[in-house]
Design a protein around this motif. Structure first.
Motif, short mmCIF file in Angstrom:
data_model
loop_
_atom_site.label_atom_id
_atom_site.label_comp_id
_atom_site.label_asym_id
_atom_site.label_seq_id
_atom_site.Cartn_x
_atom_site.Cartn_y
_atom_site.Cartn_z
N LYS A 41 0.85 -1.18 0.00
CA LYS A 41 0.00 0.00 0.00
C LYS A 41 0.90 1.25 0.00
CE LYS A 41 -3.44 1.84 3.06
NZ LYS A 41 -4.38 1.52 4.11
N GLU A 42 0.56 2.19 -0.82
CA GLU A 42 1.38 3.39 -0.93
C GLU A 42 1.30 4.22 0.36
OE1 GLU A 42 1.62 7.54 -3.38
OE2 GLU A 42 0.45 5.91 -4.27
N GLN A 43 2.47 4.69 0.80
CA GLN A 43 2.54 5.51 2.01
C GLN A 43 1.97 6.90 1.71
OE1 GLN A 43 2.99 4.51 4.82
NE2 GLN A 43 4.45 5.58 6.07
N ILE A 44 1.07 7.35 2.57
CA ILE A 44 0.50 8.68 2.41
C ILE A 44 1.48 9.68 3.00
CG2 ILE A 44 -1.40 10.19 3.09
CD1 ILE A 44 -3.11 7.55 3.19
N ARG A 45 1.86 10.66 2.22
CA ARG A 45 2.85 11.64 2.69
C ARG A 45 2.32 13.06 2.48
NH1 ARG A 45 7.37 9.14 3.95
NH2 ARG A 45 8.46 11.09 4.27
N PHE A 46 2.67 13.91 3.42
CA PHE A 46 2.34 15.33 3.30
C PHE A 46 3.63 16.12 3.50
CE2 PHE A 46 -1.66 13.40 4.79
CZ PHE A 46 -2.52 13.85 3.81
N ASP A 47 3.80 17.15 2.70
CA ASP A 47 5.01 17.98 2.78
C ASP A 47 5.16 18.63 4.15
OD1 ASP A 47 5.25 17.37 0.09
OD2 ASP A 47 4.37 19.27 -0.57
N ASP A 48 4.05 18.87 4.84
CA ASP A 48 4.11 19.58 6.12
C ASP A 48 3.97 18.65 7.34
OD1 ASP A 48 1.45 18.98 5.65
OD2 ASP A 48 0.71 21.02 5.99
N VAL A 49 4.15 17.33 7.14
CA VAL A 49 4.13 16.37 8.25
C VAL A 49 5.42 15.55 8.17
CG1 VAL A 49 2.93 14.42 9.32
CG2 VAL A 49 1.61 16.23 8.20
N SER A 50 6.40 15.90 9.01
CA SER A 50 7.65 15.15 8.99
C SER A 50 7.43 13.79 9.64
CB SER A 50 8.76 15.91 9.69
OG SER A 50 8.55 15.92 11.09
N ASP A 51 8.22 12.80 9.21
CA ASP A 51 8.06 11.43 9.70
C ASP A 51 8.21 11.32 11.21
OD1 ASP A 51 7.57 10.50 7.16
OD2 ASP A 51 9.65 9.91 6.78
N ASN A 52 8.98 12.23 11.81
CA ASN A 52 9.21 12.12 13.25
C ASN A 52 8.37 13.11 14.07
OD1 ASN A 52 10.53 14.38 12.47
ND2 ASN A 52 12.51 13.88 13.39
N ALA A 53 7.39 13.75 13.43
CA ALA A 53 6.48 14.64 14.18
C ALA A 53 5.67 13.79 15.15
CB ALA A 53 5.56 15.37 13.21
N TRP A 54 5.34 14.35 16.32
CA TRP A 54 4.60 13.58 17.33
C TRP A 54 3.25 13.11 16.82
CZ3 TRP A 54 -0.15 15.35 18.84
CH2 TRP A 54 -0.42 16.72 18.65
N TYR A 55 2.72 13.76 15.79
CA TYR A 55 1.39 13.44 15.26
C TYR A 55 1.43 12.68 13.94
CZ TYR A 55 2.84 17.74 12.99
OH TYR A 55 3.57 18.69 12.32
N ALA A 56 2.64 12.34 13.45
CA ALA A 56 2.76 11.73 12.11
C ALA A 56 1.93 10.44 11.97
CB ALA A 56 4.23 11.47 11.78
N SER A 57 2.02 9.54 12.96
CA SER A 57 1.28 8.28 12.85
C SER A 57 -0.23 8.52 12.92
CB SER A 57 1.72 7.29 13.92
OG SER A 57 1.45 7.79 15.20
N ALA A 58 -0.64 9.51 13.71
CA ALA A 58 -2.07 9.83 13.83
C ALA A 58 -2.61 10.40 12.53
CB ALA A 58 -2.30 10.80 14.98
N VAL A 59 -1.83 11.26 11.88
CA VAL A 59 -2.25 11.84 10.60
C VAL A 59 -2.40 10.72 9.57
CG1 VAL A 59 -1.48 13.28 8.65
CG2 VAL A 59 -1.34 14.15 11.00
N ARG A 60 -1.41 9.83 9.52
CA ARG A 60 -1.48 8.69 8.59
C ARG A 60 -2.73 7.86 8.88
NH1 ARG A 60 3.86 8.35 8.84
NH2 ARG A 60 3.86 6.90 10.57
N TYR A 61 -2.97 7.56 10.15
CA TYR A 61 -4.12 6.77 10.54
C TYR A 61 -5.43 7.44 10.11
CZ TYR A 61 -7.47 4.27 13.44
OH TYR A 61 -8.56 3.53 13.85
N ALA A 62 -5.55 8.72 10.40
CA ALA A 62 -6.79 9.45 10.10
C ALA A 62 -7.07 9.48 8.60
CB ALA A 62 -6.73 10.87 10.66
N VAL A 63 -6.01 9.63 7.80
CA VAL A 63 -6.19 9.70 6.35
C VAL A 63 -6.44 8.30 5.78
CG1 VAL A 63 -5.05 10.30 4.17
CG2 VAL A 63 -4.88 11.83 6.14
N GLU A 64 -5.65 7.32 6.21
CA GLU A 64 -5.81 5.94 5.70
C GLU A 64 -7.18 5.38 6.04
OE1 GLU A 64 -2.49 3.76 7.26
OE2 GLU A 64 -1.10 4.62 5.79
N ASN A 65 -7.76 5.80 7.16
CA ASN A 65 -9.06 5.30 7.57
C ASN A 65 -10.21 6.19 7.13
OD1 ASN A 65 -8.67 2.74 9.33
ND2 ASN A 65 -7.02 4.12 9.93
N GLY A 66 -9.92 7.16 6.26
CA GLY A 66 -10.97 7.98 5.68
C GLY A 66 -11.62 8.96 6.63
#
Length: 170
Positions: A1-26
């Motif tokens: 599955k393609e990784q969802i990336r945003f230019d303004d969310v660095s991989d080590n931001a405290w919220y990075a996994s939550a942003v990925r989760y929220a987007v991947e789960n619609g």
């Protein structure tokens, strides 16, 4: 599955996994042109739309928040006012509390808020909800403060939603 990336969310931001989760789960979408806008405030309409999506409601229509607004009012989760206004942390707690109750989830957990320097600033209508949100680990506060009247950023909303889903959507 393609990784969802945003230019303004660095991989080590405290919220990075939550942003990925929220987007991947619609639950949430980006804000356009490769951005998530994590520091932007979240409107009441966005939260109603997210919860309507979580409940399986169709959220298409004009204006963009109308379907979520109607769903939230019909479900008794919100009075439907100020859809374009920023949601506060205590409003988010109250709305999630009502949503959880409406879904029949166990919302009996309650924490003493006195460990937070600003516990006395939580509105009466949101006190039970904030006690539940803290006891459930949804809201953890920052620098010994709950900041109940502060607006909830998109990063905070994504994080709280991920914690909520991990708690209840099993």
């Amino acid at each position: 599955k393609e990784q969802i990336r945003f230019d303004d969310v660095s991989d080590n931001a405290w919220y990075a996994s939550a942003v990925r989760y929220a987007v991947e789960n619609g639950l949430m979408n980006g804000t356009g042109t490769g951005k998530f806008s994590p520091a932007a405030s979240t409107t009441r309409g966005m939260v109603m739309t997210i919860l309507a999506r979580m409940a399986g409601a169709d959220t298409s229509g004009t204006p963009w928040y109308a379907a979520g607004q109607k769903w939230a009012m019909d479900a008794g989760i919100s009075d439907g006012t100020n859809m374009t206004g920023a949601i506060t942390r205590e409003q988010l707690a109250a709305i999630l509390f009502r949503y959880a109750k409406q879904k029949g989830y166990d919302v009996s957990k309650s924490a003493d808020l006195n460990g937070f320097a600003d516990a006395n600033t939580v509105s009466a209508y949101a006190t039970d909800a904030m006690r539940w949100a803290v006891a459930s680990g949804l809201i953890q506060g920052s620098d010994s403060k709950l900041n109940p009247k502060g607006s909830a950023t998109r990063a905070q909303v994504a994080t709280i939603l991920m914690r909520f889903m991990e708690l209840y959507a099993k």
